[in-house]
Motif scaffolding. Structure first.
Motif, PDB file in Angstrom:
ATOM      1  N   LYS A 159       0.836  -1.202   0.000  1.00  0.00           N
ATOM      2  CA  LYS A 159       0.000   0.000   0.000  1.00  0.00           C
ATOM      3  C   LYS A 159       0.872   1.254   0.000  1.00  0.00           C
ATOM      4  CE  LYS A 159      -3.849  -2.232   2.405  1.00  0.00           C
ATOM      5  NZ  LYS A 159      -4.728  -2.205   3.593  1.00  0.00           N
ATOM      6  N   ALA A 160       0.405   2.279  -0.716  1.00  0.00           N
ATOM      7  CA  ALA A 160       1.127   3.546  -0.747  1.00  0.00           C
ATOM      8  C   ALA A 160       1.058   4.209   0.625  1.00  0.00           C
ATOM      9  CB  ALA A 160       0.524   4.460  -1.809  1.00  0.00           C
ATOM     10  N   ARG A 161       2.152   4.846   1.016  1.00  0.00           N
ATOM     11  CA  ARG A 161       2.193   5.501   2.326  1.00  0.00           C
ATOM     12  C   ARG A 161       1.579   6.900   2.272  1.00  0.00           C
ATOM     13  NH1 ARG A 161       8.059   3.930   2.246  1.00  0.00           N
ATOM     14  NH2 ARG A 161       8.267   1.972   3.391  1.00  0.00           N
ATOM     15  N   LYS A 162       1.579   7.513   1.084  1.00  0.00           N
ATOM     16  CA  LYS A 162       1.155   8.918   0.951  1.00  0.00           C
ATOM     17  C   LYS A 162      -0.029   9.060   0.001  1.00  0.00           C
ATOM     18  CE  LYS A 162       6.030  10.137   1.427  1.00  0.00           C
ATOM     19  NZ  LYS A 162       7.197  10.757   0.754  1.00  0.00           N
ATOM     20  N   ALA A 163      -0.900   8.082  -0.008  1.00  0.00           N
ATOM     21  CA  ALA A 163      -2.032   8.103  -0.938  1.00  0.00           C
ATOM     22  C   ALA A 163      -2.955   9.282  -0.628  1.00  0.00           C
ATOM     23  CB  ALA A 163      -2.801   6.799  -0.828  1.00  0.00           C
ATOM     24  N   LYS A 164      -3.368  10.005  -1.694  1.00  0.00           N
ATOM     25  CA  LYS A 164      -4.257  11.171  -1.545  1.00  0.00           C
ATOM     26  C   LYS A 164      -5.574  10.973  -2.294  1.00  0.00           C
ATOM     27  CE  LYS A 164      -1.136  13.536   0.717  1.00  0.00           C
ATOM     28  NZ  LYS A 164      -1.313  13.858   2.147  1.00  0.00           N
ATOM     29  N   GLY A 165      -5.827   9.758  -2.756  1.00  0.00           N
ATOM     30  CA  GLY A 165      -7.035   9.535  -3.529  1.00  0.00           C
ATOM     31  C   GLY A 165      -6.686   9.212  -4.964  1.00  0.00           C
ATOM     32  N   PRO A 166      -7.682   8.845  -5.784  1.00  0.00           N
ATOM     33  CA  PRO A 166      -7.419   8.382  -7.141  1.00  0.00           C
ATOM     34  C   PRO A 166      -6.795   9.432  -8.050  1.00  0.00           C
ATOM     35  CG  PRO A 166      -9.773   8.704  -6.790  1.00  0.00           C
ATOM     36  CD  PRO A 166      -9.120   8.817  -5.465  1.00  0.00           C
ATOM     37  N   PHE A 167      -7.047  10.722  -7.769  1.00  0.00           N
ATOM     38  CA  PHE A 167      -6.518  11.766  -8.656  1.00  0.00           C
ATOM     39  C   PHE A 167      -5.179  12.324  -8.182  1.00  0.00           C
ATOM     40  CE2 PHE A 167     -11.160  11.901  -9.086  1.00  0.00           C
ATOM     41  CZ  PHE A 167     -11.268  11.590 -10.443  1.00  0.00           C
ATOM     42  N   ASN A 210      -5.290   0.734  -8.588  1.00  0.00           N
ATOM     43  CA  ASN A 210      -4.641   2.027  -8.837  1.00  0.00           C
ATOM     44  C   ASN A 210      -3.281   1.996  -8.155  1.00  0.00           C
ATOM     45  OD1 ASN A 210      -5.104   2.727  -5.988  1.00  0.00           O
ATOM     46  ND2 ASN A 210      -7.250   3.001  -6.621  1.00  0.00           N
ATOM     47  N   VAL A 211      -2.586   3.138  -8.180  1.00  0.00           N
ATOM     48  CA  VAL A 211      -1.223   3.166  -7.629  1.00  0.00           C
ATOM     49  C   VAL A 211      -1.204   3.087  -6.106  1.00  0.00           C
ATOM     50  CG1 VAL A 211      -0.268   4.446  -9.561  1.00  0.00           C
ATOM     51  CG2 VAL A 211      -1.201   5.703  -7.599  1.00  0.00           C
ATOM     52  N   ASN A 212      -2.380   3.188  -5.472  1.00  0.00           N
ATOM     53  CA  ASN A 212      -2.413   3.187  -4.012  1.00  0.00           C
ATOM     54  C   ASN A 212      -2.274   1.803  -3.399  1.00  0.00           C
ATOM     55  OD1 ASN A 212      -2.783   5.973  -4.015  1.00  0.00           O
ATOM     56  ND2 ASN A 212      -5.017   5.769  -4.128  1.00  0.00           N
ATOM     57  N   GLU A 213      -2.538   0.748  -4.184  1.00  0.00           N
ATOM     58  CA  GLU A 213      -2.420  -0.609  -3.668  1.00  0.00           C
ATOM     59  C   GLU A 213      -2.026  -1.560  -4.795  1.00  0.00           C
ATOM     60  OE1 GLU A 213      -5.293  -2.211  -0.732  1.00  0.00           O
ATOM     61  OE2 GLU A 213      -5.588  -3.830  -2.187  1.00  0.00           O
ATOM     62  N   VAL A 214      -0.959  -2.313  -4.581  1.00  0.00           N
ATOM     63  CA  VAL A 214      -0.458  -3.250  -5.581  1.00  0.00           C
ATOM     64  C   VAL A 214      -0.392  -4.645  -4.960  1.00  0.00           C
ATOM     65  CG1 VAL A 214       1.411  -3.798  -7.181  1.00  0.00           C
ATOM     66  CG2 VAL A 214       0.951  -1.416  -6.589  1.00  0.00           C
ATOM     67  N   LYS A 215      -0.843  -5.637  -5.701  1.00  0.00           N
ATOM     68  CA  LYS A 215      -0.761  -7.022  -5.240  1.00  0.00           C
ATOM     69  C   LYS A 215       0.249  -7.783  -6.097  1.00  0.00           C
ATOM     70  CE  LYS A 215      -5.373  -7.408  -3.202  1.00  0.00           C
ATOM     71  NZ  LYS A 215      -4.870  -7.526  -1.815  1.00  0.00           N
ATOM     72  N   VAL A 216       1.153  -8.481  -5.428  1.00  0.00           N
ATOM     73  CA  VAL A 216       2.183  -9.280  -6.095  1.00  0.00           C
ATOM     74  C   VAL A 216       1.953 -10.749  -5.725  1.00  0.00           C
ATOM     75  CG1 VAL A 216       4.661  -9.736  -6.296  1.00  0.00           C
ATOM     76  CG2 VAL A 216       3.849  -7.386  -6.004  1.00  0.00           C
ATOM     77  N   THR A 217       1.645 -11.566  -6.733  1.00  0.00           N
ATOM     78  CA  THR A 217       1.362 -12.988  -6.514  1.00  0.00           C
ATOM     79  C   THR A 217       2.578 -13.827  -6.883  1.00  0.00           C
ATOM     80  OG1 THR A 217      -0.968 -12.603  -7.028  1.00  0.00           O
ATOM     81  CG2 THR A 217      -0.212 -14.884  -7.062  1.00  0.00           C
ATOM     82  N   CYS A 218       2.900 -14.809  -6.054  1.00  0.00           N
ATOM     83  CA  CYS A 218       4.079 -15.653  -6.269  1.00  0.00           C
ATOM     84  C   CYS A 218       3.723 -17.131  -6.223  1.00  0.00           C
ATOM     85  CB  CYS A 218       5.148 -15.380  -5.206  1.00  0.00           C
ATOM     86  SG  CYS A 218       5.764 -13.701  -5.192  1.00  0.00           S
ATOM     87  N   ASP A 219       4.391 -17.886  -7.064  1.00  0.00           N
ATOM     88  CA  ASP A 219       4.339 -19.348  -7.014  1.00  0.00           C
ATOM     89  C   ASP A 219       5.484 -19.820  -6.124  1.00  0.00           C
ATOM     90  OD1 ASP A 219       3.563 -22.102  -8.541  1.00  0.00           O
ATOM     91  OD2 ASP A 219       5.736 -21.952  -8.316  1.00  0.00           O
ATOM     92  N   VAL A 220       5.187 -20.723  -5.191  1.00  0.00           N
ATOM     93  CA  VAL A 220       6.203 -21.216  -4.259  1.00  0.00           C
ATOM     94  C   VAL A 220       6.329 -22.730  -4.400  1.00  0.00           C
ATOM     95  CG1 VAL A 220       6.831 -21.458  -1.822  1.00  0.00           C
ATOM     96  CG2 VAL A 220       5.734 -19.357  -2.617  1.00  0.00           C
ATOM     97  N   ARG A 221       7.562 -23.235  -4.501  1.00  0.00           N
ATOM     98  CA  ARG A 221       7.825 -24.674  -4.554  1.00  0.00           C
ATOM     99  C   ARG A 221       8.860 -25.012  -3.478  1.00  0.00           C
ATOM    100  NH1 ARG A 221       5.107 -26.629  -9.534  1.00  0.00           N
ATOM    101  NH2 ARG A 221       3.867 -24.773  -9.936  1.00  0.00           N
TER     102      ARG A 221
END
Length: 223
Positions: A36-44, A111-122
């Motif tokens: 999550k962004a630390r300085k998010a001000k909204g979508p704009f 949006n830039v305020n939250e990014v999800k990173v998915t990983c495959d683990v073996r």
């Protein structure tokens, strides 16, 4: 003792044929990081620091070489193929049989305020959820993000020698009309998983062996 799907492809090494027999599997899982962004001000007036940290996390995961160990199956594999010239695909598999891996498979966000990173683990047999949590906690603290273990199956290893493995080798030689000097079983650890994993908790020793003739499909043509 259980015969499951998997294995069975022959490998040519000089005048000798080795039939792959799956005597173990890696544990397979999915992990999701949320940055999550630390300085998010909204979508704009969004902050880009979340995306920047997410990309740093992706690079960090890609550059990491997780520790592993050499299983008895892998020791037997290397012993049997000692001195043989292996195809490049088999060399890669040999490396994978010794390592735990985490691979980024998806990057997404509304949006830039939250990014999800998915990983495959073996994970190799012997490495559990607690061990994985240690790695994930370190990454989470470093990149100021949360993580969720979406799924994680446990890896397993059956004895690569004696018992059912020896009987399968004898049966293969009998059907082909060959001696041990001409044809042997070659135990290996699978990177994927089959239904055999559900029987391990019952105390079963599971072997993946679905043999095919070399004129039909060798390991090289299968991969």
């Amino acid at each position: 003792d259980v015969i499951s799907e998997g294995g069975g492809f022959p490998i040519k090494a000089g005048e000798k044929e080795f039939y792959l027999c799956e005597s173990g599997q890696k544990g397979c899982g999915t992990v999701e990081f949320t940055v999550k962004a630390r300085k998010a001000k909204g979508p704009f007036f969004g902050s880009g620091d979340g995306m920047a940290r997410a990309m740093g996390l992706v690079q960090d995961i890609g550059a990491r070489e997780l520790p592993g160990r050499t299983l008895k199956t892998v020791e037997r594999f290397e012993e049997k193929l000692s001195g043989a010239e292996l195809p490049s695909s088999m060399e890669r598999i040999l490396t994978a049989m010794k390592r735990n891996t985490m691979t980024v498979t998806m990057i997404a966000g509304k949006n830039v305020n939250e990014v999800k990173v998915t990983c495959d683990v073996r994970l190799l047999p012997g490495f559990d959820r607690q061990w994985l949590d240690g790695i994930l906690k370190e990454l989470g603290e470093k990149w100021d993000c949360e993580y969720t273990v979406v799924s994680l199956g446990q890896g397993y290893e059956s004895s690569p020698e004696g018992g059912l493995a020896a009987l399968l080798e004898e049966a293969t030689q009998e059907v082909l009309g060959r001696t041990k000097e001409e044809t042997e079983l070659l135990p290996f650890v699978s990177m994927g998983s089959s239904d055999g994993r559900f029987l391990v908790d019952c105390g079963a020793r599971v072997y993946g062996y679905s043999p095919v003739l070399s004129w039909d499909m060798t390991f090289d043509s299968a991969v």
